[in-house]
Design a protein around this motif. Structure first.
Motif, PDB file in Angstrom:
ATOM      1  N   ALA A 273       0.835  -1.118  -0.074  1.00 58.57           N
ATOM      2  CA  ALA A 273      -0.150  -0.088   0.027  1.00 58.57           C
ATOM      3  C   ALA A 273       1.036   1.350  -0.028  1.00 58.57           C
ATOM      4  CB  ALA A 273      -0.695   0.078   1.313  1.00 58.57           C
ATOM      5  N   VAL A 274       0.329   2.198  -0.610  1.00 61.80           N
ATOM      6  CA  VAL A 274       1.058   3.687  -0.540  1.00 61.80           C
ATOM      7  C   VAL A 274      -0.084   4.766  -0.090  1.00 61.80           C
ATOM      8  CG1 VAL A 274       1.975   5.537  -1.886  1.00 61.80           C
ATOM      9  CG2 VAL A 274       2.512   3.030  -2.384  1.00 61.80           C
ATOM     10  N   ALA A 275       0.238   5.450   0.997  1.00 63.62           N
ATOM     11  CA  ALA A 275      -0.562   6.453   1.349  1.00 63.62           C
ATOM     12  C   ALA A 275      -0.052   7.767   1.386  1.00 63.62           C
ATOM     13  CB  ALA A 275      -1.118   5.980   2.729  1.00 63.62           C
TER      14      ALA A 275
ATOM     15  N   ALA B 135      -0.405  11.630   2.711  1.00 63.71           N
ATOM     16  CA  ALA B 135      -1.223  12.553   3.768  1.00 63.71           C
ATOM     17  C   ALA B 135      -2.431  11.685   4.404  1.00 63.71           C
ATOM     18  CB  ALA B 135      -1.537  13.797   3.214  1.00 63.71           C
ATOM     19  N   PRO B 136      -2.058  10.505   4.764  1.00 65.71           N
ATOM     20  CA  PRO B 136      -3.014   9.633   5.246  1.00 65.71           C
ATOM     21  C   PRO B 136      -3.739  10.075   6.706  1.00 65.71           C
ATOM     22  CG  PRO B 136      -1.037   8.742   6.342  1.00 65.71           C
ATOM     23  CD  PRO B 136      -0.727   9.979   5.308  1.00 65.71           C
ATOM     24  N   LEU B 137      -4.988   9.586   6.742  1.00 67.96           N
ATOM     25  CA  LEU B 137      -5.949   9.794   8.063  1.00 67.96           C
ATOM     26  C   LEU B 137      -5.572   8.780   8.981  1.00 67.96           C
ATOM     27  CD1 LEU B 137      -8.380  11.127   9.633  1.00 67.96           C
ATOM     28  CD2 LEU B 137      -9.641   9.194   8.488  1.00 67.96           C
ATOM     29  N   GLY B 138      -4.643   8.999   9.908  1.00 66.26           N
ATOM     30  CA  GLY B 138      -4.339   7.945  10.972  1.00 66.26           C
ATOM     31  C   GLY B 138      -4.902   7.741  12.329  1.00 66.26           C
ATOM     32  N   ILE B 139      -5.286   9.096  12.521  1.00 65.40           N
ATOM     33  CA  ILE B 139      -5.903   9.130  13.921  1.00 65.40           C
ATOM     34  C   ILE B 139      -7.284   8.169  14.211  1.00 65.40           C
ATOM     35  CG2 ILE B 139      -7.611  11.027  13.543  1.00 65.40           C
ATOM     36  CD1 ILE B 139      -6.392  11.975  16.169  1.00 65.40           C
TER      37      ILE B 139
ATOM     38  N   PRO C 244      -3.276   2.553  17.321  1.00 56.41           N
ATOM     39  CA  PRO C 244      -1.625   1.995  17.270  1.00 56.41           C
ATOM     40  C   PRO C 244      -1.732   0.521  17.155  1.00 56.41           C
ATOM     41  CG  PRO C 244      -1.632   3.635  18.732  1.00 56.41           C
ATOM     42  CD  PRO C 244      -3.111   3.477  18.479  1.00 56.41           C
ATOM     43  N   GLU C 245      -2.704  -0.107  17.801  1.00 55.32           N
ATOM     44  CA  GLU C 245      -2.613  -1.557  18.071  1.00 55.32           C
ATOM     45  C   GLU C 245      -3.119  -2.271  16.237  1.00 55.32           C
ATOM     46  OE1 GLU C 245      -2.551  -0.092  21.768  1.00 55.32           O
ATOM     47  OE2 GLU C 245      -4.122   0.139  20.257  1.00 55.32           O
ATOM     48  N   SER C 246      -4.079  -1.425  15.906  1.00 55.63           N
ATOM     49  CA  SER C 246      -4.633  -1.973  14.713  1.00 55.63           C
ATOM     50  C   SER C 246      -3.650  -1.841  13.448  1.00 55.63           C
ATOM     51  CB  SER C 246      -5.959  -1.327  14.213  1.00 55.63           C
ATOM     52  OG  SER C 246      -5.889   0.184  14.094  1.00 55.63           O
ATOM     53  N   LEU C 247      -2.860  -0.701  13.575  1.00 56.07           N
ATOM     54  CA  LEU C 247      -1.978  -0.245  12.535  1.00 56.07           C
ATOM     55  C   LEU C 247      -0.826  -1.366  12.783  1.00 56.07           C
ATOM     56  CD1 LEU C 247      -1.926   3.589  12.503  1.00 56.07           C
ATOM     57  CD2 LEU C 247      -2.778   2.097  10.888  1.00 56.07           C
ATOM     58  N   ALA C 248      -0.485  -1.672  13.736  1.00 50.86           N
ATOM     59  CA  ALA C 248       0.793  -2.723  14.188  1.00 50.86           C
ATOM     60  C   ALA C 248       0.189  -4.134  13.684  1.00 50.86           C
ATOM     61  CB  ALA C 248       0.869  -2.656  15.558  1.00 50.86           C
ATOM     62  N   ARG C 249      -1.049  -4.327  13.284  1.00 50.20           N
ATOM     63  CA  ARG C 249      -1.491  -5.456  12.669  1.00 50.20           C
ATOM     64  C   ARG C 249      -1.406  -5.575  11.185  1.00 50.20           C
ATOM     65  NH1 ARG C 249      -5.771  -5.366  16.398  1.00 50.20           N
ATOM     66  NH2 ARG C 249      -7.194  -5.048  14.431  1.00 50.20           N
ATOM     67  N   ILE C 250      -0.737  -4.424  10.682  1.00 52.15           N
ATOM     68  CA  ILE C 250      -0.804  -4.658   9.096  1.00 52.15           C
ATOM     69  C   ILE C 250       0.514  -5.315   8.681  1.00 52.15           C
ATOM     70  CG2 ILE C 250      -0.212  -2.956   7.017  1.00 52.15           C
ATOM     71  CD1 ILE C 250      -1.689  -0.706   8.509  1.00 52.15           C
ATOM     72  N   ASP C 251       0.457  -6.273   7.877  1.00 51.91           N
ATOM     73  CA  ASP C 251       1.709  -7.105   7.697  1.00 51.91           C
ATOM     74  C   ASP C 251       1.973  -7.294   6.200  1.00 51.91           C
ATOM     75  OD1 ASP C 251      -0.638  -8.554   6.537  1.00 51.91           O
ATOM     76  OD2 ASP C 251      -0.231 -10.363   7.636  1.00 51.91           O
ATOM     77  N   VAL C 252       1.568  -6.077   5.518  1.00 52.85           N
ATOM     78  CA  VAL C 252       2.165  -5.839   4.158  1.00 52.85           C
ATOM     79  C   VAL C 252       3.224  -4.588   3.997  1.00 52.85           C
ATOM     80  CG1 VAL C 252       0.228  -7.087   2.852  1.00 52.85           C
ATOM     81  CG2 VAL C 252       0.312  -4.664   3.356  1.00 52.85           C
ATOM     82  N   PRO C 253       4.103  -4.670   3.207  1.00 54.39           N
ATOM     83  CA  PRO C 253       4.892  -3.278   3.126  1.00 54.39           C
ATOM     84  C   PRO C 253       3.886  -2.196   2.709  1.00 54.39           C
ATOM     85  CG  PRO C 253       5.925  -4.938   1.629  1.00 54.39           C
ATOM     86  CD  PRO C 253       4.346  -5.374   2.376  1.00 54.39           C
TER      87      PRO C 253
ATOM     88  N   CYS D 208       3.282   6.213  10.811  1.00 52.80           N
ATOM     89  CA  CYS D 208       4.655   5.768  10.358  1.00 52.80           C
ATOM     90  C   CYS D 208       4.997   5.242  11.682  1.00 52.80           C
ATOM     91  CB  CYS D 208       5.798   6.856  10.042  1.00 52.80           C
ATOM     92  SG  CYS D 208       5.487   7.567   8.314  1.00 52.80           S
ATOM     93  N   ALA D 209       4.994   5.493  12.900  1.00 46.46           N
ATOM     94  CA  ALA D 209       5.259   4.937  14.071  1.00 46.46           C
ATOM     95  C   ALA D 209       4.689   3.651  14.464  1.00 46.46           C
ATOM     96  CB  ALA D 209       4.986   6.074  15.185  1.00 46.46           C
ATOM     97  N   ALA D 210       3.487   3.427  14.061  1.00 47.40           N
ATOM     98  CA  ALA D 210       2.955   2.088  14.206  1.00 47.40           C
ATOM     99  C   ALA D 210       2.985   0.845  13.244  1.00 47.40           C
ATOM    100  CB  ALA D 210       1.448   2.412  14.660  1.00 47.40           C
ATOM    101  N   ILE D 211       3.023   1.283  11.857  1.00 51.49           N
ATOM    102  CA  ILE D 211       3.100   0.075  10.976  1.00 51.49           C
ATOM    103  C   ILE D 211       4.492  -0.558  11.076  1.00 51.49           C
ATOM    104  CG2 ILE D 211       2.747  -0.117   8.747  1.00 51.49           C
ATOM    105  CD1 ILE D 211       1.061   2.141   8.357  1.00 51.49           C
ATOM    106  N   PRO D 212       4.394  -1.622  11.025  1.00 50.44           N
ATOM    107  CA  PRO D 212       5.828  -2.376  11.211  1.00 50.44           C
ATOM    108  C   PRO D 212       6.607  -2.276   9.923  1.00 50.44           C
ATOM    109  CG  PRO D 212       3.986  -3.959  11.976  1.00 50.44           C
ATOM    110  CD  PRO D 212       3.253  -2.820  11.522  1.00 50.44           C
ATOM    111  N   SER D 213       5.987  -2.549   8.864  1.00 50.02           N
ATOM    112  CA  SER D 213       6.734  -2.661   7.582  1.00 50.02           C
ATOM    113  C   SER D 213       6.492  -1.408   6.766  1.00 50.02           C
ATOM    114  CB  SER D 213       6.247  -3.761   6.685  1.00 50.02           C
ATOM    115  OG  SER D 213       6.430  -5.040   7.241  1.00 50.02           O
ATOM    116  N   VAL D 214       6.741  -0.171   7.276  1.00 53.88           N
ATOM    117  CA  VAL D 214       6.738   1.022   6.834  1.00 53.88           C
ATOM    118  C   VAL D 214       7.770   1.685   6.038  1.00 53.88           C
ATOM    119  CG1 VAL D 214       7.031   2.614   8.606  1.00 53.88           C
ATOM    120  CG2 VAL D 214       5.443   3.197   6.969  1.00 53.88           C
TER     121      VAL D 214
END
Length: 132
Positions: free
Chosen positions: A26-28, A30-34, A38-47, A69-75
């Motif tokens: 995925a590419v984002a 200026a994403p809507l992050g709020i 953080p736990e849901s973003l941490a479960r993203i398992d694709v680059p 950026c702080a929460a997604i593991p493969s960012v």
């Protein structure tokens, strides 16, 4: 008499993990992050590539792009200091005022066309690498 619904007592459990095998990166911009924990973003398992517009006047990067950026593991986080929220948009043919600002207007000193010419190969390179 008027009846009010009782407030929820607890948040429902997160949905079971579901994954669409077609979704591999995925590419984002200026994403809507709020809206995401953080736990849901941490479960993203694709680059994921997140382009953070540091001068975003619509979505404060601290609570949105930087938080993602702080929460997604493969960012891969790319921060552009001069870019505003609408940097990835086509400039259009004229003004389009809105409560969130005019998408045709850039922060002073930002060259949208030049930035887009640099961003496109960066995104294509990321996707080629991620989708090997």
């Amino acid at each position: 008499s008027e009846r009010r619904a009782a407030p929820p007592t607890a948040m429902p459990p997160p949905p079971a993990r579901t994954r669409d095998p077609r979704f591999r990166a995925a590419v984002a911009f200026a994403p809507l992050g709020i809206a995401f924990t953080p736990e849901s973003l941490a479960r993203i398992d694709v680059p994921v590539m997140v382009e953070v517009a540091v001068r975003d006047e619509v979505l404060n990067p601290k609570f949105h792009g930087d938080a993602a950026c702080a929460a997604i593991p493969s960012v891969r986080c790319v921060r552009t200091g001069a870019a505003g929220h609408y940097a990835a948009f086509q400039a259009g043919t004229g003004p389009l005022p809105s409560p969130a600002g005019d998408p045709s207007v850039d922060p002073e000193g930002f060259d949208r066309a030049a930035w887009q010419m640099q961003a496109l190969p960066r995104v294509v390179g990321f996707l080629k690498e991620a989708l090997r």
